[in-house]
Design a protein around this motif. Structure first.
Motif, PDB file in Angstrom:
ATOM      1  N   ALA A  18     -12.167  29.039   7.345  1.00 16.34           N
ATOM      2  CA  ALA A  18     -12.967  30.237   7.588  1.00 16.34           C
ATOM      3  C   ALA A  18     -12.595  31.278   6.540  1.00 16.34           C
ATOM      4  CB  ALA A  18     -12.709  30.779   8.989  1.00 16.34           C
ATOM      5  N   VAL A  19     -13.591  31.816   5.847  1.00  9.66           N
ATOM      6  CA  VAL A  19     -13.369  32.850   4.833  1.00  9.66           C
ATOM      7  C   VAL A  19     -13.932  34.150   5.399  1.00  9.66           C
ATOM      8  CG1 VAL A  19     -13.775  33.560   2.448  1.00  9.66           C
ATOM      9  CG2 VAL A  19     -13.554  31.114   3.013  1.00  9.66           C
ATOM     10  N   LEU A  20     -13.072  35.159   5.578  1.00  8.55           N
ATOM     11  CA  LEU A  20     -13.521  36.342   6.306  1.00  8.55           C
ATOM     12  C   LEU A  20     -12.925  37.624   5.771  1.00  8.55           C
ATOM     13  CD1 LEU A  20     -11.631  36.873   9.642  1.00  8.55           C
ATOM     14  CD2 LEU A  20     -11.050  34.949   8.164  1.00  8.55           C
ATOM     15  N   SER A  21     -13.609  38.706   6.115  1.00 12.99           N
ATOM     16  CA  SER A  21     -13.145  40.068   5.919  1.00 12.99           C
ATOM     17  C   SER A  21     -13.914  40.925   6.903  1.00 12.99           C
ATOM     18  CB  SER A  21     -13.408  40.550   4.493  1.00 12.99           C
ATOM     19  OG  SER A  21     -13.132  41.937   4.400  1.00 12.99           O
ATOM     20  N   LEU A  22     -13.285  41.945   7.421  1.00  9.19           N
ATOM     21  CA  LEU A  22     -13.998  42.857   8.316  1.00  9.19           C
ATOM     22  C   LEU A  22     -14.414  44.132   7.593  1.00  9.19           C
ATOM     23  CD1 LEU A  22     -12.143  42.344  11.691  1.00  9.19           C
ATOM     24  CD2 LEU A  22     -14.187  41.227  10.796  1.00  9.19           C
TER      25      LEU A  22
ATOM     26  N   PRO B 289     -25.691  36.600   8.508  1.00 10.40           N
ATOM     27  CA  PRO B 289     -27.149  36.756   8.614  1.00 10.40           C
ATOM     28  C   PRO B 289     -27.825  37.226   7.328  1.00 10.40           C
ATOM     29  CG  PRO B 289     -26.068  37.683  10.551  1.00 10.40           C
ATOM     30  CD  PRO B 289     -24.987  37.357   9.568  1.00 10.40           C
ATOM     31  N   GLN B 290     -27.055  37.755   6.374  1.00 13.79           N
ATOM     32  CA  GLN B 290     -27.645  38.126   5.086  1.00 13.79           C
ATOM     33  C   GLN B 290     -28.013  36.899   4.260  1.00 13.79           C
ATOM     34  OE1 GLN B 290     -25.888  41.741   3.095  1.00 13.79           O
ATOM     35  NE2 GLN B 290     -24.212  41.270   4.498  1.00 13.79           N
ATOM     36  N   CYS B 291     -27.390  35.766   4.551  1.00 13.22           N
ATOM     37  CA  CYS B 291     -27.742  34.467   3.954  1.00 13.22           C
ATOM     38  C   CYS B 291     -27.577  34.438   2.440  1.00 13.22           C
ATOM     39  CB  CYS B 291     -29.180  34.068   4.316  1.00 13.22           C
ATOM     40  SG  CYS B 291     -29.523  34.011   6.079  1.00 13.22           S
ATOM     41  N   ASN B 292     -26.630  35.194   1.897  1.00 14.67           N
ATOM     42  CA  ASN B 292     -26.443  35.204   0.448  1.00 14.67           C
ATOM     43  C   ASN B 292     -25.934  33.863  -0.083  1.00 14.67           C
ATOM     44  OD1 ASN B 292     -27.277  37.865   0.235  1.00 14.67           O
ATOM     45  ND2 ASN B 292     -25.226  38.679   0.511  1.00 14.67           N
TER      46      ASN B 292
ATOM     47  N   CYS C  71     -18.139  33.862   6.793  1.00 18.36           N
ATOM     48  CA  CYS C  71     -18.298  34.703   7.974  1.00 18.36           C
ATOM     49  C   CYS C  71     -18.941  36.045   7.625  1.00 18.36           C
ATOM     50  CB  CYS C  71     -16.934  34.980   8.610  1.00 18.36           C
ATOM     51  SG  CYS C  71     -16.026  33.498   9.068  1.00 18.36           S
ATOM     52  N   PRO C  72     -19.642  36.663   8.570  1.00 15.96           N
ATOM     53  CA  PRO C  72     -20.150  38.025   8.354  1.00 15.96           C
ATOM     54  C   PRO C  72     -19.012  39.030   8.449  1.00 15.96           C
ATOM     55  CG  PRO C  72     -20.635  37.323  10.579  1.00 15.96           C
ATOM     56  CD  PRO C  72     -20.030  36.130   9.893  1.00 15.96           C
ATOM     57  N   PRO C  73     -19.203  40.253   7.915  1.00 18.14           N
ATOM     58  CA  PRO C  73     -18.139  41.261   7.945  1.00 18.14           C
ATOM     59  C   PRO C  73     -18.081  42.036   9.257  1.00 18.14           C
ATOM     60  CG  PRO C  73     -20.008  42.105   6.731  1.00 18.14           C
ATOM     61  CD  PRO C  73     -20.367  40.694   7.118  1.00 18.14           C
ATOM     62  N   SER C  74     -18.129  41.320  10.358  1.00 18.27           N
ATOM     63  CA  SER C  74     -18.064  41.957  11.678  1.00 18.27           C
ATOM     64  C   SER C  74     -17.376  40.999  12.631  1.00 18.27           C
ATOM     65  CB  SER C  74     -19.477  42.288  12.192  1.00 18.27           C
ATOM     66  OG  SER C  74     -20.253  41.099  12.307  1.00 18.27           O
TER      67      SER C  74
ATOM     68  N   ARG D 134     -19.534  37.202  17.742  1.00 17.50           N
ATOM     69  CA  ARG D 134     -19.520  35.773  18.042  1.00 17.50           C
ATOM     70  C   ARG D 134     -19.435  34.915  16.780  1.00 17.50           C
ATOM     71  NH1 ARG D 134     -24.507  32.181  20.610  1.00 17.50           N
ATOM     72  NH2 ARG D 134     -23.502  30.152  20.280  1.00 17.50           N
ATOM     73  N   LEU D 135     -20.108  35.310  15.697  1.00 16.57           N
ATOM     74  CA  LEU D 135     -20.179  34.453  14.513  1.00 16.57           C
ATOM     75  C   LEU D 135     -18.808  34.289  13.865  1.00 16.57           C
ATOM     76  CD1 LEU D 135     -23.511  35.828  13.026  1.00 16.57           C
ATOM     77  CD2 LEU D 135     -23.187  33.753  14.400  1.00 16.57           C
ATOM     78  N   THR D 136     -18.114  35.390  13.624  1.00 18.98           N
ATOM     79  CA  THR D 136     -16.787  35.300  13.015  1.00 18.98           C
ATOM     80  C   THR D 136     -15.794  34.640  13.966  1.00 18.98           C
ATOM     81  OG1 THR D 136     -17.136  37.209  11.590  1.00 18.98           O
ATOM     82  CG2 THR D 136     -14.857  36.659  12.114  1.00 18.98           C
ATOM     83  N   ARG D 137     -15.839  34.997  15.236  1.00 17.46           N
ATOM     84  CA  ARG D 137     -14.921  34.392  16.203  1.00 17.46           C
ATOM     85  C   ARG D 137     -15.171  32.889  16.336  1.00 17.46           C
ATOM     86  NH1 ARG D 137     -12.020  38.119  19.095  1.00 17.46           N
ATOM     87  NH2 ARG D 137     -12.797  40.273  19.101  1.00 17.46           N
ATOM     88  N   SER D 138     -16.432  32.475  16.299  1.00 20.70           N
ATOM     89  CA  SER D 138     -16.750  31.041  16.363  1.00 20.70           C
ATOM     90  C   SER D 138     -16.153  30.300  15.175  1.00 20.70           C
ATOM     91  CB  SER D 138     -18.261  30.836  16.392  1.00 20.70           C
ATOM     92  OG  SER D 138     -18.829  31.329  17.585  1.00 20.70           O
ATOM     93  N   ALA D 139     -16.214  30.931  13.995  1.00 17.31           N
ATOM     94  CA  ALA D 139     -15.631  30.307  12.811  1.00 17.31           C
ATOM     95  C   ALA D 139     -14.129  30.147  12.960  1.00 17.31           C
ATOM     96  CB  ALA D 139     -15.960  31.137  11.580  1.00 17.31           C
TER      97      ALA D 139
END
Length: 284
Positions: free
Chosen positions: A5-9, A40-43, A132-135, A138-143
């Motif tokens: 999982a690649v993330l940042s808040l 959701p930005q789908c970049n 992951c999205p920057p929030s 559910r999406l980041t937590r699921s990852a």
């Protein structure tokens, strides 16, 4: 299969850039990779330029059956070795701020079915990158529930450092409550300008907070990254000096990720180096 999982808040720190750079480096090694676009930005989906699919990741999170998963995965425009679990703007509707455990587990259950989707003679995925999205919904937590490791991305700026700290807290909370096997793989500092006093100050601040989790490989701020993404091209195939510099940094970062399973623990994951790859330990 390694699931990261690649993330940042904090938005805008180049999290998707890191995902794409790692995918490009893995492609260069000949490692089959799946990019899962949870933002959701789908970049990531846009840059990887996959074929149209009958379903998307939003459908998979609603109905995590193998048939739905199969129809949501497509080869990227980069190479047959890099596939995309296609993102959708509809993911925003699913990004509940306080999801229950059943919903959090859907992504992980879907990804466990990847091996059953293989056709005759098809190689399994060696690397799965969760963008992951920057929030923290559910999406980041699921990852984080689905991953076996998490890579934090930050810039050397005040607000980005704060976002990295919050992301690490979310990682620790997920490990305690849902996924005891989740390990922090490190913190990568992106868009670094070596001659900036502010950047050096923030990097020192990050080292105080995260210690050895700070990746020894920092990613320089190079225009080539935006140029390659705009052309839907892997950074390793973008023929400029800046692209070559940052491609080498991604090679080192990928090598570090594959060798490290958290705070000093090393994994027996080894891919053969090709001509031009570093053959030394990036820690040394």
């Amino acid at each position: 299969m390694r699931t990261v999982a690649v993330l940042s808040l904090k938005g805008g720190v180049g999290k998707t850039t890191v995902v794409l750079g790692l995918a490009s480096s893995a492609m260069r090694r000949g490692a089959r990779t799946l990019v899962v676009d949870l933002d959701p930005q789908c970049n990531a989906t846009a840059t990887l330029d996959p074929e149209d699919t009958a379903t998307t990741l939003a459908d998979v999170l609603e109905t995590p059956r193998p048939t739905v998963l199969r129809e949501a995965i497509a080869h990227s425009g980069w190479s047959d070795e890099v596939d995309v679990l296609v993102g959708s703007e509809d993911l925003e509707v699913l990004n509940d701020p306080d999801p229950d455990s059943r919903r959090l587990g859907k992504l992980g259950r879907a990804l466990t079915a990847l091996s059953s989707l293989l056709e005759d003679g098809e190689l399994p995925y060696q690397l799965v990158l969760l963008d992951c999205p920057p929030s923290l919904g559910r999406l980041t937590r699921s990852a984080l529930v689905a991953a076996d490791g998490a890579l934090l991305v930050t810039e050397p700026t005040l607000y980005a450092v704060s976002g990295a700290n919050r992301a690490f807290d979310a990682l620790e909370e997920t490990r305690e409550q849902h996924n005891p096997d989740l390990v922090p793989l490190g913190v990568v500092v992106n868009r670094v300008r070596p001659h900036s006093y502010e950047h050096q100050y923030r990097i020192a601040e990050l080292r105080e907070s995260f210690g050895s989790l700070i990746m020894p490989v920092a990613l320089p701020d190079r225009l080539a990254v935006q140029q390659a993404q705009g052309a839907c091209t892997p950074i390793h195939l973008w023929a400029t000096p800046g692209a070559r510099e940052i491609s080498l940094a991604f090679n080192l970062l990928l090598a570090r990720l594959l060798r490290t399973g958290g705070r000093g623990r090393h994994q027996a994951i080894s891919w053969p180096a090709r001509d031009g790859d570093p053959d030394h330990d990036p820690d040394g």
